[in-house]
Design a protein around this motif. Structure first.
Motif, PDB file in Angstrom:
ATOM      1  N   UNK A   1     -15.638   6.971  12.117  1.00  0.00           N
ATOM      2  CA  UNK A   1     -16.283   7.555  10.939  1.00  0.00           C
ATOM      3  C   UNK A   1     -15.458   7.303   9.675  1.00  0.00           C
ATOM      4  N   UNK A   2     -14.158   7.380   9.797  1.00  0.00           N
ATOM      5  CA  UNK A   2     -13.306   7.126   8.635  1.00  0.00           C
ATOM      6  C   UNK A   2     -13.447   5.670   8.158  1.00  0.00           C
ATOM      7  N   UNK A   3     -13.488   4.758   9.083  1.00  0.00           N
ATOM      8  CA  UNK A   3     -13.653   3.354   8.715  1.00  0.00           C
ATOM      9  C   UNK A   3     -15.021   3.110   8.078  1.00  0.00           C
ATOM     10  N   UNK A   4     -16.041   3.761   8.601  1.00  0.00           N
ATOM     11  CA  UNK A   4     -17.385   3.586   8.042  1.00  0.00           C
ATOM     12  C   UNK A   4     -17.465   4.132   6.617  1.00  0.00           C
ATOM     13  N   UNK A   5     -16.806   5.274   6.377  1.00  0.00           N
ATOM     14  CA  UNK A   5     -16.812   5.836   5.016  1.00  0.00           C
ATOM     15  C   UNK A   5     -16.111   4.872   4.055  1.00  0.00           C
ATOM     16  N   UNK A   6     -15.064   4.220   4.539  1.00  0.00           N
ATOM     17  CA  UNK A   6     -14.377   3.255   3.670  1.00  0.00           C
ATOM     18  C   UNK A   6     -15.281   2.053   3.372  1.00  0.00           C
ATOM     19  N   UNK A   7     -16.052   1.641   4.368  1.00  0.00           N
ATOM     20  CA  UNK A   7     -17.006   0.546   4.154  1.00  0.00           C
ATOM     21  C   UNK A   7     -18.035   0.940   3.097  1.00  0.00           C
ATOM     22  N   UNK A   8     -18.502   2.178   3.149  1.00  0.00           N
ATOM     23  CA  UNK A   8     -19.484   2.639   2.166  1.00  0.00           C
ATOM     24  C   UNK A   8     -18.888   2.634   0.750  1.00  0.00           C
ATOM     25  N   UNK A   9     -17.649   3.069   0.673  1.00  0.00           N
ATOM     26  CA  UNK A   9     -17.006   3.113  -0.646  1.00  0.00           C
ATOM     27  C   UNK A   9     -16.839   1.705  -1.229  1.00  0.00           C
ATOM     28  N   UNK A  10     -16.437   0.738  -0.372  1.00  0.00           N
ATOM     29  CA  UNK A  10     -16.206  -0.620  -0.860  1.00  0.00           C
ATOM     30  C   UNK A  10     -17.500  -1.353  -1.213  1.00  0.00           C
ATOM     31  N   UNK A  11     -18.522  -1.151  -0.425  1.00  0.00           N
ATOM     32  CA  UNK A  11     -19.779  -1.883  -0.645  1.00  0.00           C
ATOM     33  C   UNK A  11     -20.717  -1.174  -1.613  1.00  0.00           C
ATOM     34  N   UNK A  12     -20.524   0.125  -1.791  1.00  0.00           N
ATOM     35  CA  UNK A  12     -21.455   0.883  -2.627  1.00  0.00           C
ATOM     36  C   UNK A  12     -22.782   1.144  -1.932  1.00  0.00           C
ATOM     37  N   UNK A  13     -22.830   0.962  -0.621  1.00  0.00           N
ATOM     38  CA  UNK A  13     -24.042   1.224   0.168  1.00  0.00           C
ATOM     39  C   UNK A  13     -23.828   2.436   1.063  1.00  0.00           C
ATOM     40  N   UNK A  14     -24.937   3.143   1.314  1.00  0.00           N
ATOM     41  CA  UNK A  14     -24.892   4.324   2.176  1.00  0.00           C
ATOM     42  C   UNK A  14     -25.503   3.988   3.522  1.00  0.00           C
ATOM     43  N   UNK A  15     -24.759   4.282   4.579  1.00  0.00           N
ATOM     44  CA  UNK A  15     -25.276   4.033   5.924  1.00  0.00           C
ATOM     45  C   UNK A  15     -26.319   5.053   6.333  1.00  0.00           C
ATOM     46  N   UNK A  16     -26.562   6.035   5.495  1.00  0.00           N
ATOM     47  CA  UNK A  16     -27.634   6.997   5.766  1.00  0.00           C
ATOM     48  C   UNK A  16     -28.942   6.557   5.121  1.00  0.00           C
TER      49      UNK A  16
END
Length: 438
Positions: free
Chosen positions: A403-418
């Motif tokens: 989950x921590x890695x996924x949140x970092x991906x969201x921050x870098x890409x500006x996309x929400x996995x939700x």
């Protein structure tokens, strides 16, 4: 004492000459007589050659079934062929040296022509031996009528007559086999050109009946094309067997880098299932899941979408090429119907690279080790249907780490996995990065 006494004349003259046997001169005279008898009978055969031809044709009609069809189809051509052959054979008895080349050319033409007509070689050789037997029989008959006491002399020329028959049987067989080989190559080249036209999509509608006959496939039917490359270069059959189930009707077309199989599906078959998906084998992933199936190191197989009729095989080939482009470099089997999103990316590589750069750009600019960890985590999470627990088990880490890695991906890409739209973009971007190797 007489054995020890030698005259002075014998001593001065050296050894007493040994008288030469007279057998050769007798044999020479006998050969001359035999040739005289042979020539007399051969001239009689030439004068009665049409009747001799009729007898040979009647024997062929009676004893050789393969010639019955030829006689029914074109009796005049068959009679003329037999007449020419007999004329050259009898003429060769009269003038072996002068008639040799013409006789050989005649026999060669007969062998080549009969190969083109599809007459079995055994039937052709039987016909030549029947002709030889008939000539010899008529030689004996003519000699018996003209001078019965000379029949015994024919024994001395019998070997020459039958050597002639054997020589021309060999000649006919050589001409037949050479022509048969040339015809086979011609058919193979024609079939290759017709198959290439189908796969390229350049085949003419008027050529489809010939193409269907040359390839041994029906003009109407449900087809799929399989593209195969890689694997062991010395074992193309093994690669093809891994792509198409045994017993399937398929025509293989060998290309410079890729082999294509034009596969006829059964009436109740919607799609082609490669053998490794249907059979449990060591080292092979089972089930037609979304990922490429492993076949053998370096062997790549692309299975296109089904089409209706031979006329649409070009479309099937293009879809097989697209499936092959999706296959990983280290080997695999991809059925296009199971990888349509990836097919969209491969079909427009420029847009795919642009999407990957726009969505994953910040991630791609990270240090390699950091970048690969985040991309691997994101890909695994998507493969696990958004389950952090299962992704953690596959990555050998805690779900919170995922989950921590996924949140970092969201921050870098500006996309929400939700957000579903963002997930679609991320998925396509990851696919583009995977399949667009260059």
């Amino acid at each position: 004492m007489q054995q020890a006494v030698r005259s002075r004349a014998a001593i001065r003259g050296g050894l007493t000459p040994v008288p030469r046997p007279r057998t050769p001169s007798v044999a020479s005279l006998m050969d001359a007589d035999a040739l005289r008898v042979l020539h007399r009978a051969a001239r009689a055969l030439l004068d009665d050659l049409p009747d001799l031809t009729d007898r040979l044709v009647a024997l062929l009609q009676e004893q050789e079934p393969a010639y019955r069809a030829a006689l029914t189809k074109d009796p005049s051509a068959t009679w003329q062929e037999a007449h020419r052959s007999l004329r050259h054979s009898v003429t060769s008895l009269l003038d072996p040296r002068g008639a040799r080349d013409a006789a050989r050319r005649c026999s060669w033409r007969i062998g080549a022509t009969r190969a083109e007509h599809g007459l079995p070689l055994d039937a052709l050789l039987h016909a030549f031996r029947l002709g030889g037997s008939l000539v010899w029989q008529r030689l004996v008959e003519e000699t018996s009528k003209a001078a019965p006491e000379d029949v015994r002399l024919l024994v001395h020329v019998a070997a020459d007559v039958w050597n002639f028959v054997d020589e021309h049987c060999t000649l006919v067989a050589d001409a037949y086999r050479q022509t048969e080989w040339q015809l086979s190559r011609r058919r193979e080249n024609r079939a290759r050109l017709l198959a290439a036209g189908l796969l390229d999509g350049t085949s003419r509608i008027a050529d489809l009946p010939e193409t269907a006959q040359a390839l041994g496939l029906p003009e109407q039917g449900r087809y799929v094309v399989v593209a195969v490359t890689g694997g062991h270069p010395a074992r193309p059959d093994a690669a093809r067997a891994a792509a198409v189930p045994s017993g399937t009707r398929v025509h293989w077309h060998a290309g410079a880098e890729v082999d294509y199989g034009i596969v006829l599906l059964d009436a109740d078959q919607d799609e082609l299932v490669p053998p490794e998906w249907a059979e449990g084998r060591e080292g092979v992933a089972q089930g037609p899941g979304p990922g490429p199936r492993f076949v053998a190191p370096g062997l790549r197989i692309g299975v296109g979408n089904p089409v209706e009729g031979l006329a649409a095989v070009g479309d099937a080939r293009r879809s097989a090429d697209t499936a092959l482009d999706i296959c990983p470099e280290d080997g695999g089997t991809v059925r296009l119907a199971d990888h349509l999103p990836a097919a969209l990316v491969v079909s427009s590589p420029g847009l795919g690279r642009a999407l990957a750069g726009k969505v994953l750009g910040p991630l791609l600019r990270l240090e390699p080790a950091d970048r690969e960890v985040l991309l691997d985590t994101l890909t695994t999470w998507l493969d696990c249907d958004g389950s952090a627990q299962r992704a953690g088990e596959r990555l050998y880490c805690h779900r919170n780490t995922v989950l921590n890695r996924l949140r970092r991906c969201e921050q870098l890409t500006g996309r929400s996995l939700a957000r579903p739209a963002d997930v679609v973009e991320i998925t396509l971007a990851l696919t583009a990065r995977r399949v667009l190797r260059d």
